[in-house]
Design an enzyme around this catalytic site. Structure first.
Site, PDB file in Angstrom:
ATOM      1  NE  ARG A  53      11.603  17.625  38.539  1.00 35.51           N
ATOM      2  CZ  ARG A  53      12.615  16.779  38.656  1.00 35.51           C
ATOM      3  NH1 ARG A  53      12.571  15.837  39.569  1.00 35.51           N
ATOM      4  NH2 ARG A  53      13.642  16.853  37.858  1.00 35.51           N
ATOM      5  CG  ASP A 162      13.885   3.748  40.445  1.00 35.40           C
ATOM      6  OD1 ASP A 162      14.939   4.044  39.860  1.00 35.40           O
ATOM      7  OD2 ASP A 162      13.165   4.597  41.018  1.00 35.40           O
TER       8      ASP A 162
HETATM    9  C1  LIG Z   1      19.344   9.698  37.961  1.00 34.79           C
HETATM   10  S1  LIG Z   1      18.488   8.153  38.035  1.00 34.79           S
HETATM   11  C2  LIG Z   1      19.832   7.034  37.725  1.00 34.79           C
HETATM   12  C3  LIG Z   1      19.467   5.903  36.779  1.00 34.79           C
HETATM   13  C4  LIG Z   1      20.605   4.959  36.407  1.00 34.79           C
HETATM   14  N1  LIG Z   1      21.141   4.283  37.564  1.00 34.79           N
HETATM   15  C5  LIG Z   1      21.698   5.693  35.680  1.00 34.79           C
HETATM   16  O1  LIG Z   1      22.754   5.952  36.234  1.00 34.79           O
HETATM   17  O2  LIG Z   1      21.480   6.050  34.511  1.00 34.79           O
HETATM   18  C6  LIG Z   1      18.212   7.981  39.788  1.00 34.79           C
HETATM   19  C7  LIG Z   1      17.149   6.969  40.138  1.00 34.79           C
HETATM   20  O3  LIG Z   1      17.227   6.708  41.536  1.00 34.79           O
HETATM   21  C8  LIG Z   1      15.916   6.466  42.017  1.00 34.79           C
HETATM   22  N2  LIG Z   1      15.900   6.647  43.479  1.00 34.79           N
HETATM   23  C9  LIG Z   1      15.922   7.793  44.204  1.00 34.79           C
HETATM   24  N3  LIG Z   1      15.867   7.528  45.518  1.00 34.79           N
HETATM   25  C10 LIG Z   1      15.819   6.179  45.640  1.00 34.79           C
HETATM   26  C11 LIG Z   1      15.742   5.287  46.762  1.00 34.79           C
HETATM   27  N4  LIG Z   1      15.711   5.741  48.007  1.00 34.79           N
HETATM   28  N5  LIG Z   1      15.679   3.957  46.513  1.00 34.79           N
HETATM   29  C12 LIG Z   1      15.708   3.485  45.239  1.00 34.79           C
HETATM   30  N6  LIG Z   1      15.775   4.280  44.147  1.00 34.79           N
HETATM   31  C13 LIG Z   1      15.837   5.609  44.343  1.00 34.79           C
HETATM   32  C14 LIG Z   1      15.078   7.477  41.254  1.00 34.79           C
HETATM   33  O4  LIG Z   1      13.713   7.116  41.227  1.00 34.79           O
HETATM   34  C15 LIG Z   1      15.732   7.462  39.872  1.00 34.79           C
HETATM   35  O5  LIG Z   1      15.074   6.592  38.981  1.00 34.79           O
END
Ligand SMILES: C[S@@+](CC[C@H](N)C(=O)[O-])C[C@H]1O[C@@H](n2cnc3c(N)ncnc32)[C@H](O)[C@@H]1O
Length: 295
Positions: A53, A162
């Site tokens: 990445r 997010d």
């Molecule tokens: C795998 S996705 C999950 C999306 C959705 N909740 C689902 O289950 O389909 C994880 C998300 O968490 C966000 N994320 C990671 N670290 C974070 C943080 N410290 N605060 C807020 N969001 C975060 C990422 O940017 C990403 O969009």
């Protein structure tokens, strides 16, 4: 043994074979910054993913080595790049109605019982706390509209947050290609979405759906400028990236922000520690707030 990669001598200290040398020191610098910024705990087993990445970032910036990249992100001038690095390393996988039983639970246990209260002017707040490209909060909105089509005229809002600013732009656009829209029942899709006028292979969320969802940038390990109490919080498939103390802190904060009997929905491979006060199991990866929540 010396390995030659793309005409260069590969560095035997590199964790990953490729165009750039990527040492344990480079990995540790990046992992420490990501942890500090987001709470995401990267193990060295993720070195290939981090390399692939970020190699794109090195190419874009014209930097010759990961050591130069680490110097940039560790310097005061590297603030913009630290944000780009975080966006590049977050995993945004999601889909409409992912873990469908949560939406059935939300509809039958939270939304349906509240309909008379909401029609009488009552307030409801829902939160999708790591919403990625928007499929989760829009699935919540479509679930709501399936039982309460007049929801946009009532005091109901879905907060969608997010840490990744770039993915939030995508979420706000509300545009999804046909293959991503397929989990949405056709009747719901035809009622609440329309064809994207600029792309006949894509759909766009209609105004009623959009009016229910507010997107904001929010870091789960930082301050939360949110106003509870929430009747439901979805925080799914993100806590798995955090270490145990971080997960516990976040769950305590969710618990404090839930309305009495409010629900917390987590991902299929996540758990809420039994030490968290005021949350009891209410089904598969669903928790219910007991007692009086703190607004
Ligand atoms: C795998 S996705 C999950 C999306 C959705 N909740 C689902 O289950 O389909 C994880 C998300 O968490 C966000 N994320 C990671 N670290 C974070 C943080 N410290 N605060 C807020 N969001 C975060 C990422 O940017 C990403 O969009």
């Amino acid at each position: 043994m010396t390995v030659t990669v793309l005409g260069r001598q590969a560095d035997p200290a590199s964790l990953v074979e490729g165009e750039y040398s990527f040492t344990s020191d480079d990995f540790r610098t990046i992992a420490a910054l990501i942890y500090e910024q987001s709470g995401i705990a990267l193990a060295e087993t993720k070195a290939s993913l981090v390399y692939s990445r970020l190699a794109k970032r090195l190419r874009k910036l014209g930097l010759p080595t990961f050591a130069d990249y680490c110097e940039l992100i560790s310097s005061p001038d590297g603030e913009g790049e630290r944000g780009a690095m975080l966006n590049a390393l977050t995993t945004n996988v999601t889909r409409f109605y992912r873990e469908p039983h949560h939406f059935v639970h939300l509809r039958d246990e939270v939304l349906r019982p509240a309909i008379p209260f909401l029609k009488a002017g009552g307030r409801m707040r829902l939160w999708s706390a790591a919403c990625s490209s928007g499929q989760e909060p829009y699935s919540m909105a479509l679930t709501l509209l399936s039982v309460l089509p007049e929801a946009p005229q009532l005091d109901i809002k879905i907060l969608a947050t997010d840490i990744d600013s770039r993915i939030l732009d995508q979420a706000r656009s509300g545009v999804y290609p046909d293959d991503l829209v397929s989990p949405i029942p056709a009747a719901q899709r035809d009622r609440w979405m329309r064809r994207d006028p600029t792309d006949r292979q894509a759909w766009i969320m209609g105004q009623e759906v959009r009016s229910l969802v507010i997107f904001k940038e929010l870091n789960l390990i930082g301050d939360w400028p949110v106003r509870g109490p929430f009747d439901a919080i979805f925080c799914r498939n993100v806590m798995i990236y955090f270490d145990d103390p971080t997960q516990e802190r976040i769950c305590e904060r969710f618990s404090a922000l839930l309305a009495p009997a409010g629900r917390l929905y987590i991902g299929h491979s996540e758990r809420v520690s039994t030490r968290i006060s005021g949350l009891v199991s209410d089904g598969l990866t669903v928790y219910r707030r007991t007692g009086a929540g703190k607004p």
